[in-house]
Design an enzyme around this catalytic site. Structure first.
Site, PDB file in Angstrom:
ATOM      1  N   TRP A  99       0.856  -1.207  -0.147  1.00  0.00           N
ATOM      2  CA  TRP A  99      -0.072  -0.054   0.083  1.00  0.00           C
ATOM      3  C   TRP A  99       0.753   1.279  -0.094  1.00  0.00           C
ATOM      4  CZ3 TRP A  99      -4.134  -1.383  -1.749  1.00  0.00           C
ATOM      5  CH2 TRP A  99      -4.637  -2.315  -1.630  1.00  0.00           C
ATOM      6  N   ASP A 166      -1.218   6.779   6.409  1.00  0.00           N
ATOM      7  CA  ASP A 166      -2.290   5.826   5.811  1.00  0.00           C
ATOM      8  C   ASP A 166      -2.466   5.047   7.341  1.00  0.00           C
ATOM      9  OD1 ASP A 166      -4.076   3.916   5.150  1.00  0.00           O
ATOM     10  OD2 ASP A 166      -2.712   3.604   3.265  1.00  0.00           O
ATOM     11  N   LYS A 190     -11.967  -1.656   8.126  1.00  0.00           N
ATOM     12  CA  LYS A 190     -11.435  -2.484   9.042  1.00  0.00           C
ATOM     13  C   LYS A 190     -12.264  -2.278  10.287  1.00  0.00           C
ATOM     14  CE  LYS A 190      -7.805  -3.072   5.865  1.00  0.00           C
ATOM     15  NZ  LYS A 190      -8.254  -3.080   4.451  1.00  0.00           N
TER      16      LYS A 190
HETATM   17  N1  PMP Z   1      -4.046   1.151   2.738  1.00  0.00           N
HETATM   18  C1  PMP Z   1      -3.913   0.110   3.503  1.00  0.00           C
HETATM   19  C2  PMP Z   1      -2.947   0.134   4.461  1.00  0.00           C
HETATM   20  C3  PMP Z   1      -4.916  -0.991   3.145  1.00  0.00           C
HETATM   21  O1  PMP Z   1      -4.928  -1.935   4.051  1.00  0.00           O
HETATM   22  C4  PMP Z   1      -5.714  -0.749   1.968  1.00  0.00           C
HETATM   23  C5  PMP Z   1      -6.759  -1.824   1.781  1.00  0.00           C
HETATM   24  N2  PMP Z   1      -6.905  -2.740   2.319  1.00  0.00           N
HETATM   25  C6  PMP Z   1      -5.559   0.398   1.272  1.00  0.00           C
HETATM   26  C7  PMP Z   1      -4.600   1.267   1.659  1.00  0.00           C
HETATM   27  C8  PMP Z   1      -6.499   0.495   0.142  1.00  0.00           C
HETATM   28  O2  PMP Z   1      -7.690   0.889   0.390  1.00  0.00           O
HETATM   29  P1  PMP Z   1      -8.909   0.787  -0.493  1.00  0.00           P
HETATM   30  O3  PMP Z   1      -9.419  -0.472  -0.990  1.00  0.00           O
HETATM   31  O4  PMP Z   1      -9.991   1.610   0.401  1.00  0.00           O
HETATM   32  O5  PMP Z   1      -8.663   2.049  -1.456  1.00  0.00           O
END
Ligand code: PMP
Length: 358
Positions: A99, A166, A190
């Site tokens: 991510w 994030d 989450k």
């Molecule tokens: N950042 C983290 C730490 C994640 O775990 C995730 C998705 N599991 C995301 C970003 C991406 O999130 P989204 O699917 O809401 O775009």
């Protein structure tokens, strides 16, 4: 059969959240209309949005001078919106997993990106330390919990430049010193509710640091802040469920209590892993995540991994298959997961091991 949900997100949500949201989908506040049927600008829904914003501020003890937004687009849209709005010449990023890597990739679209440190050399099994944050960076971006690799930063770092985090997968699992951050964001799916809504906690002064480039109105933070997250129609059911989740956290005793529970779940599973002759953790001890507990079988038992997943599934344990970039298992232990489910997983691991290791 009761399912013990270890999914990485979307994931287990508290029972009252499911029940109250289902009721609001049938009828909101004796209005004779579903939460899906009322106007988002009517008083019933506006109260829901305001409650969600103020509950998040209350739970995280957000200081004055910060605002909360609930937008669509997921954390992934923020990967792009952040540099679009705030990267003028260069931004600093910490590369701690998939991510973080996605956030870096989007930032490169808008300018220079300094990756201060990366743990890619060891498949992101640790969080880099000892890097220096350049004072001329427009901001410094971190991912506090690396959902796929099971590492977490449990302290709020100091930064000489605006710190952006994030916190998709560890928000509300511990108290956070919000004053150290210029922005905290994440997908809700989450610890905060269902997928489809993104939370953003933003320092108002960050808006004075906006880059001088054409930005569509809908992609400017300022637009959403000036309209209280109602520039366009918000994801109403999701915001309702977020409000219910935040209320549940509050009723449970707040983020301090969430942290106690998170520690209890993680301690139990890591202890089971560390005492095992069959299972082994993948992340270095000091950076282990409380939210996503990643482990594999030792090489001599490796071929039994799929069998263990079926063995656990027969007891109602779901969602423990590891992400393909790590393999093995990942037990995601978010706020709503009961300790009893973790005990069952730990006992199942011990039982399986006793059957196979002679
Ligand atoms: N950042 C983290 C730490 C994640 O775990 C995730 C998705 N599991 C995301 C970003 C991406 O999130 P989204 O699917 O809401 O775009």
């Amino acid at each position: 059969m009761k399912k013990h949900i270890f999914n990485p997100g979307p994931c287990k949500l508290p029972e009252p959240v499911l029940e109250n949201t289902a009721n609001a989908v049938r009828e909101l506040n004796q209005s004779g209309m579903s939460v899906m049927e009322v106007s988002h600008r009517g008083k019933d829904f506006e109260a829901v949005m305001e409650d969600a914003m103020s509950l998040l501020k209350e739970l995280l003890d957000v200081p004055r001078g910060y605002s909360v937004l609930f937008l669509g687009g997921g954390a992934s849209l923020q990967f792009a919106m952040i540099p679009m709005n705030f990267l003028k010449t260069k931004a600093a990023y910490l590369h701690t997993g998939t991510w973080a890597g996605n956030a870096i990739r989007e930032a490169k679209v808008f300018g220079q990106v300094d990756v201060l440190a990366s743990s890619e050399d060891k498949n992101f099994t640790y969080v880099p330390k000892g890097y220096r944050i350049p004072e001329d960076a427009d901001y410094f971006h971190i991912t506090t919990n690396n959902t796929i690799f099971g590492t977490e930063m449990l302290t709020d770092p100091d930064s000489p430049v605006p710190l952006i985090a994030d916190m998709s997968s560890d928000i509300l699992s511990r108290p956070v010193d919000v004053s150290k951050y210029a922005m905290i964001y994440g997908g809700a799916q989450k610890n905060m509710g269902p997928a489809g809504v993104t939370f953003i906690i933003i320092w108002d002064e960050l808006l004075e640091k906006v880059a001088d480039r054409p930005i569509p109105r809908i992609l400017k933070y300022e637009t959403h802040l000036s309209k209280g997250s109602m520039f366009n129609t918000p994801p109403v059911v999701n915001v309702y469920a977020v409000r219910e989740t935040l209320l549940w956290v509050k009723n449970m005793g707040g983020v301090k209590e969430m942290e106690k529970l998170a520690k209890a779940r993680a301690d139990l599973l890591y202890k089971t892993i560390d005492e095992s002759r069959m299972f082994v953790g993948t992340a270095v001890q000091e950076d282990r995540s409380r939210m996503n507990i990643c482990f594999v079988m030792k090489p001599e038992y490796k071929e039994l991994e799929p069998d263990f997943i079926s063995y656990a599934a027969a007891k109602g344990i779901v969602g423990i298959k590891g992400h393909r970039s790590v393999g093995g298992f990942r037990a995601s232990c978010y706020n709503a997961l009961e300790l009893q489910s973790v005990k069952l997983l730990a006992d199942t691991m011990k039982e399986y091991e006793a059957n196979k290791v002679k």
